[in-house]
Design a protein around this motif. Structure first.
Motif, PDB file in Angstrom:
ATOM      1  N   ALA A  90       2.301   5.177  11.160  1.00 28.66           N
ATOM      2  CA  ALA A  90       2.293   4.167  10.100  1.00 28.66           C
ATOM      3  C   ALA A  90       3.299   3.056  10.394  1.00 28.66           C
ATOM      4  O   ALA A  90       2.999   1.868  10.228  1.00 28.66           O
ATOM      5  CB  ALA A  90       2.594   4.820   8.753  1.00 28.66           C
ATOM      6  N   VAL A  91       4.500   3.435  10.800  1.00 23.71           N
ATOM      7  CA  VAL A  91       5.532   2.434  11.091  1.00 23.71           C
ATOM      8  C   VAL A  91       5.120   1.569  12.276  1.00 23.71           C
ATOM      9  O   VAL A  91       5.251   0.335  12.243  1.00 23.71           O
ATOM     10  CB  VAL A  91       6.887   3.108  11.357  1.00 23.71           C
ATOM     11  N   ASP A  92       4.593   2.199  13.320  1.00 22.52           N
ATOM     12  CA  ASP A  92       4.161   1.439  14.492  1.00 22.52           C
ATOM     13  C   ASP A  92       3.026   0.473  14.129  1.00 22.52           C
ATOM     14  O   ASP A  92       2.992  -0.667  14.615  1.00 22.52           O
ATOM     15  CB  ASP A  92       3.706   2.383  15.607  1.00 22.52           C
ATOM     16  N   GLY A  93       2.098   0.922  13.285  1.00 23.57           N
ATOM     17  CA  GLY A  93       1.001   0.049  12.865  1.00 23.57           C
ATOM     18  C   GLY A  93       1.484  -1.128  12.055  1.00 23.57           C
ATOM     19  O   GLY A  93       1.007  -2.266  12.224  1.00 23.57           O
ATOM     20  N   ALA A  94       2.434  -0.896  11.169  1.00 23.88           N
ATOM     21  CA  ALA A  94       2.979  -1.981  10.346  1.00 23.88           C
ATOM     22  C   ALA A  94       3.730  -2.991  11.205  1.00 23.88           C
ATOM     23  O   ALA A  94       3.644  -4.215  10.977  1.00 23.88           O
ATOM     24  CB  ALA A  94       3.899  -1.409   9.272  1.00 23.88           C
ATOM     25  N   LYS A  95       4.452  -2.505  12.205  1.00 25.46           N
ATOM     26  CA  LYS A  95       5.227  -3.401  13.067  1.00 25.46           C
ATOM     27  C   LYS A  95       4.340  -4.366  13.837  1.00 25.46           C
ATOM     28  O   LYS A  95       4.773  -5.477  14.183  1.00 25.46           O
ATOM     29  CB  LYS A  95       6.067  -2.572  14.043  1.00 25.46           C
ATOM     30  N   GLN A  96       3.101  -3.972  14.107  1.00 27.51           N
ATOM     31  CA  GLN A  96       2.191  -4.861  14.833  1.00 27.51           C
ATOM     32  C   GLN A  96       1.968  -6.172  14.082  1.00 27.51           C
ATOM     33  O   GLN A  96       1.623  -7.189  14.676  1.00 27.51           O
ATOM     34  CB  GLN A  96       0.847  -4.164  15.062  1.00 27.51           C
ATOM     35  N   HIS A  97       2.185  -6.148  12.758  1.00 30.85           N
ATOM     36  CA  HIS A  97       1.978  -7.348  11.936  1.00 30.85           C
ATOM     37  C   HIS A  97       3.269  -7.791  11.262  1.00 30.85           C
ATOM     38  O   HIS A  97       3.234  -8.567  10.295  1.00 30.85           O
ATOM     39  CB  HIS A  97       0.893  -7.067  10.898  1.00 30.85           C
ATOM     40  N   GLY A  98       4.398  -7.287  11.763  1.00 33.72           N
ATOM     41  CA  GLY A  98       5.691  -7.705  11.234  1.00 33.72           C
ATOM     42  C   GLY A  98       5.963  -7.231   9.820  1.00 33.72           C
ATOM     43  O   GLY A  98       6.747  -7.856   9.092  1.00 33.72           O
ATOM     44  N   LYS A  99       5.359  -6.131   9.401  1.00 32.27           N
ATOM     45  CA  LYS A  99       5.538  -5.623   8.042  1.00 32.27           C
ATOM     46  C   LYS A  99       6.489  -4.426   8.042  1.00 32.27           C
ATOM     47  O   LYS A  99       6.567  -3.670   9.010  1.00 32.27           O
ATOM     48  CB  LYS A  99       4.188  -5.207   7.437  1.00 32.27           C
ATOM     49  N   ASP A 117      -2.259  -0.057  10.928  1.00 33.21           N
ATOM     50  CA  ASP A 117      -2.369  -1.345  11.602  1.00 33.21           C
ATOM     51  C   ASP A 117      -3.394  -2.238  10.916  1.00 33.21           C
ATOM     52  O   ASP A 117      -3.219  -3.463  10.820  1.00 33.21           O
ATOM     53  CB  ASP A 117      -2.721  -1.144  13.079  1.00 33.21           C
ATOM     54  N   GLN A 118      -4.480  -1.644  10.402  1.00 36.15           N
ATOM     55  CA  GLN A 118      -5.482  -2.424   9.668  1.00 36.15           C
ATOM     56  C   GLN A 118      -4.948  -2.841   8.295  1.00 36.15           C
ATOM     57  O   GLN A 118      -5.114  -3.990   7.874  1.00 36.15           O
ATOM     58  CB  GLN A 118      -6.770  -1.615   9.509  1.00 36.15           C
ATOM     59  N   LEU A 119      -4.317  -1.887   7.596  1.00 37.62           N
ATOM     60  CA  LEU A 119      -3.810  -2.168   6.258  1.00 37.62           C
ATOM     61  C   LEU A 119      -2.725  -3.243   6.299  1.00 37.62           C
ATOM     62  O   LEU A 119      -2.649  -4.107   5.414  1.00 37.62           O
ATOM     63  CB  LEU A 119      -3.264  -0.887   5.631  1.00 37.62           C
ATOM     64  N   ALA A 120      -1.867  -3.199   7.316  1.00 38.43           N
ATOM     65  CA  ALA A 120      -0.747  -4.139   7.395  1.00 38.43           C
ATOM     66  C   ALA A 120      -1.204  -5.575   7.623  1.00 38.43           C
ATOM     67  O   ALA A 120      -0.447  -6.516   7.396  1.00 38.43           O
ATOM     68  CB  ALA A 120       0.214  -3.706   8.505  1.00 38.43           C
ATOM     69  N   VAL A 167       0.852  -1.195   0.000  1.00 34.60           N
ATOM     70  CA  VAL A 167       0.000   0.000   0.000  1.00 34.60           C
ATOM     71  C   VAL A 167       0.882   1.238   0.000  1.00 34.60           C
ATOM     72  O   VAL A 167       1.818   1.352   0.799  1.00 34.60           O
ATOM     73  CB  VAL A 167      -0.905   0.028   1.249  1.00 34.60           C
ATOM     74  N   MET A 168       0.588   2.163  -0.902  1.00 34.49           N
ATOM     75  CA  MET A 168       1.265   3.448  -0.905  1.00 34.49           C
ATOM     76  C   MET A 168       0.543   4.373   0.075  1.00 34.49           C
ATOM     77  O   MET A 168      -0.643   4.677  -0.103  1.00 34.49           O
ATOM     78  CB  MET A 168       1.279   4.041  -2.305  1.00 34.49           C
ATOM     79  N   VAL A 169       1.231   4.774   1.118  1.00 37.13           N
ATOM     80  CA  VAL A 169       0.634   5.630   2.146  1.00 37.13           C
ATOM     81  C   VAL A 169       0.794   7.072   1.704  1.00 37.13           C
ATOM     82  O   VAL A 169       1.851   7.676   1.835  1.00 37.13           O
ATOM     83  CB  VAL A 169       1.307   5.396   3.509  1.00 37.13           C
ATOM     84  N   GLU A 170      -0.291   7.612   1.144  1.00 34.31           N
ATOM     85  CA  GLU A 170      -0.264   8.972   0.602  1.00 34.31           C
ATOM     86  C   GLU A 170      -1.299   9.878   1.237  1.00 34.31           C
ATOM     87  O   GLU A 170      -1.202  11.099   1.107  1.00 34.31           O
ATOM     88  CB  GLU A 170      -0.517   8.941  -0.908  1.00 34.31           C
ATOM     89  N   VAL A 171      -2.312   9.290   1.854  1.00 28.68           N
ATOM     90  CA  VAL A 171      -3.352  10.098   2.490  1.00 28.68           C
ATOM     91  C   VAL A 171      -3.314   9.830   3.992  1.00 28.68           C
ATOM     92  O   VAL A 171      -2.962   8.722   4.431  1.00 28.68           O
ATOM     93  CB  VAL A 171      -4.752   9.791   1.903  1.00 28.68           C
ATOM     94  N   PRO A 172      -3.641  10.821   4.805  1.00 30.26           N
ATOM     95  CA  PRO A 172      -3.544  10.633   6.254  1.00 30.26           C
ATOM     96  C   PRO A 172      -4.309   9.427   6.774  1.00 30.26           C
ATOM     97  O   PRO A 172      -3.859   8.765   7.713  1.00 30.26           O
ATOM     98  CB  PRO A 172      -4.106  11.951   6.803  1.00 30.26           C
ATOM     99  N   SER A 173      -5.464   9.116   6.172  1.00 29.18           N
ATOM    100  CA  SER A 173      -6.239   7.971   6.675  1.00 29.18           C
ATOM    101  C   SER A 173      -5.460   6.673   6.547  1.00 29.18           C
ATOM    102  O   SER A 173      -5.558   5.789   7.404  1.00 29.18           O
ATOM    103  CB  SER A 173      -7.569   7.859   5.925  1.00 29.18           C
ATOM    104  N   PHE A 191       3.677  -4.979   2.673  1.00 29.99           N
ATOM    105  CA  PHE A 191       4.556  -3.870   3.044  1.00 29.99           C
ATOM    106  C   PHE A 191       3.811  -2.564   2.816  1.00 29.99           C
ATOM    107  O   PHE A 191       2.765  -2.535   2.135  1.00 29.99           O
ATOM    108  CB  PHE A 191       5.851  -3.886   2.218  1.00 29.99           C
ATOM    109  N   LEU A 192       4.334  -1.483   3.381  1.00 27.37           N
ATOM    110  CA  LEU A 192       3.806  -0.139   3.155  1.00 27.37           C
ATOM    111  C   LEU A 192       4.915   0.731   2.598  1.00 27.37           C
ATOM    112  O   LEU A 192       6.078   0.597   2.987  1.00 27.37           O
ATOM    113  CB  LEU A 192       3.291   0.476   4.466  1.00 27.37           C
ATOM    114  N   SER A 193       4.567   1.619   1.689  1.00 31.27           N
ATOM    115  CA  SER A 193       5.538   2.547   1.113  1.00 31.27           C
ATOM    116  C   SER A 193       4.964   3.953   1.173  1.00 31.27           C
ATOM    117  O   SER A 193       3.878   4.207   0.631  1.00 31.27           O
ATOM    118  CB  SER A 193       5.867   2.177  -0.336  1.00 31.27           C
TER     119      SER A 193
END
Length: 539
Positions: free
Chosen positions: A455-464, A407-410, A395-401, A415-417
């Motif tokens: 965003a980084v903290d949310g991704a880490k919750q799922h090891g991404k 954490d939901q997206l991950a 997912v490209m993280v471009e909008v604040p939402s 991965f997130l970019s």
């Protein structure tokens, strides 16, 4: 350029102006397309701003009033531009005053289109320092890059488009030097030190020797960085950071490999779709994507699905006109609106080999439902193609939402970019194509840094893992901050790979982490940059 004040008739002058405006509009649009194909986002954003200026209704209405009064189209257009320039210059706001150069650039292009008097380019030596009252951004992009060693302007400003373009092109520049700059003579020897903000107009033998020694020192450092560019970028406390490359085609991929890129962090696929009458078919797309993977010598590639809409127009899609395109149909929204085109691109991506080296990146995702919908469609198409492998999906993280829901997206993404260019404009509510706001759009704004941390903290919750593929990744002052916030990948332009790798190797991630969290408490991007300068003076 002397202009005829009296016109040849109202109807004839209206037709002439309309034709000139159309010609310039096409030229600017071609410039945007060319910049997008080369991945030159700063250049494309500046030209998009020029396109908006060209269509300014107040400007056109003022020119029309002069034509209706019997004046010539060029005379009326120049008067309209100069009236706006006078207003901007008289407001006492430096940011607005610097937009005068953009308006004069538009004026020059329209007058050339009207009267067919193209300007003669300057006479350049092999290593010229170009001196001018000011430079038009469109003129700067036409100069032979190999002959321009530096730029000095009497007018302009650090937030002006010439300064921004010069930085993106890697050209040392001093702007707003005052009238004394124009006293420099053609052919004289000059020493320019853009980092120190100095120009020595009459260097002696010792000065020249010192300048040549500094140039050789910088060149030796560049060679050293290039020599170690293929080695991994590992911090002093043993953390590996992937330094990838932003590209637009297979040639860029080869250049990235030559400069030591670990992977492709962003392949923009727009270059296949723009400047043509219809969309590319599946075979054409697969051939282009496969050529990129083949050029990478075993490295992975993140390929973004089509991101058009907003400031990137594709005429054959016939997207509806929108009062605010940046908030309208763009990115994956366009893909969902044209499902056949999206399916063709997804099939083309799924046809590349090996799929284990492919990572598909989806732009403008705003919530998890959009991501699930796309993943399900990829699964359906892969099943129809009898594929046993699946590419990673990001997912490209471009909008604040998207940052807030990381954490939901991950849970559903691999991965997130972070697309820092768009995330910055949406977070600050400042259009990155708005010329008057250019100097205030700073990715080191504490609000943006907080979103990245979330965003980084949310991704880490799922090891991404989380990467950054926008201009922020190329900002030396942002690199230690991003590493401190937990970013694992930085994707930059090919020529910056050795420099970013070298910078990473001098950092301690533990130290970066300790300081980055403190930076989140600061009140402004200026405060952040000031603190970064104190902590990492070499950045």
């Amino acid at each position: 350029m002397p202009l005829p004040e009296q016109g040849a008739g109202i109807a004839a002058e209206r037709v002439a102006l309309a034709a000139a405006l159309g010609k310039v509009r096409d030229q600017i649009s071609s410039g945007i397309d060319s910049a997008l194909r080369r991945g030159a986002t700063a250049e494309s954003d500046i030209f998009a701003a020029h396109l908006a200026l060209l269509d300014d209704p107040e400007l056109l209405a003022a020119a029309e009033n002069d034509i209706a009064a019997g004046r010539g189209a060029g005379f009326g257009f120049r008067r309209a531009v100069r009236a706006q320039c006078a207003i901007l210059a008289g407001l006492g706001n430096q940011l607005l005053a610097e937009r005068v150069a953009d308006l004069k650039d538009i004026e020059r292009q329209v007058l050339v289109a009207l009267y067919g008097e193209p300007e003669q380019g300057p006479e350049l030596f092999d290593a010229s320092i170009l001196v001018a009252e000011d430079l038009a951004p469109s003129a700067l992009t036409r100069l032979p890059r190999g002959k321009v060693a530096g730029i000095i302007t009497a007018a302009g400003g650090a937030s002006g488009h010439v300064a921004i373009l010069a930085r993106s092109l890697g050209i040392p520049a001093l702007v707003a030097c005052g009238p004394s700059a124009l006293a420099l003579e053609q052919g004289q020897t000059l020493v320019l030190d853009a980092r120190a903000g100095l120009a020595h107009p009459r260097p002696g033998a010792a000065d020249l020797a010192a300048a040549r020694a500094e140039i050789e020192k910088l060149e030796a450092r560049r060679r050293m960085m290039q020599a170690s560019a293929n080695a991994p970028a590992i911090t002093v406390d043993g953390v590996a950071i992937e330094v990838a490359v932003n590209i637009a085609n297979a040639d860029d991929a080869r250049e990235g490999v030559a400069h030591g890129a670990d992977a492709v962090g962003l392949l923009r696929t727009e270059f296949l779709f723009i400047d043509r009458r219809d969309a590319p078919n599946q075979a054409e797309q697969t051939a282009a994507y496969q050529a990129v993977l083949d050029a990478l010598d075993g490295r992975n590639a993140i390929i973004r699905t089509l991101d058009v809409g907003g400031d990137k127009d594709v005429p054959y899609l016939q997207l509806p006109p929108e009062p605010n395109p940046a908030l309208g149909l763009r990115g994956i929204r366009t893909g969902f609106a044209y499902p056949d085109m999206l399916d063709t691109q997804l099939r083309a991506l799924l046809a590349v080999k090996p799929l284990s080296r492919l990572r598909i990146l989806v732009p403008m995702i705003a919530d998890v439902g959009e991501l699930i919908r796309l993943r399900e469609r990829i699964e359906q198409l892969a099943g129809e193609m009898n594929l046993s492998e699946r590419p990673q999906l990001g997912v490209m993280v471009e909008v604040p939402s998207a940052a807030l829901l990381a954490d939901q997206l991950a849970k559903h993404a691999d991965f997130l970019s972070i697309g820092s260019n768009d995330l910055t404009q949406y977070t600050l509510a400042m259009d990155r194509c708005n010329a008057t706001l250019a100097a205030r759009i700073d990715s080191l704004h504490p609000g943006l840094l907080r979103l990245i941390a979330i965003a980084v903290d949310g991704a880490k919750q799922h090891g991404k893992w989380v990467g950054v593929c926008g201009a922020m990744a190329s900002d030396p002052q942002a690199v230690p901050v991003l590493i401190g916030l937990g970013v694992a990948e930085l994707s930059v332009s090919p020529r910056l790979v050795p420099e970013v790798k070298s910078l990473v190797r001098g950092l301690s991630r533990r130290h970066c982490e300790e300081e980055a969290r403190r930076l989140l408490t600061l009140a402004s991007p200026q405060a952040v940059r000031g603190r970064v300068t104190e902590l990492w003076p070499g950045a």
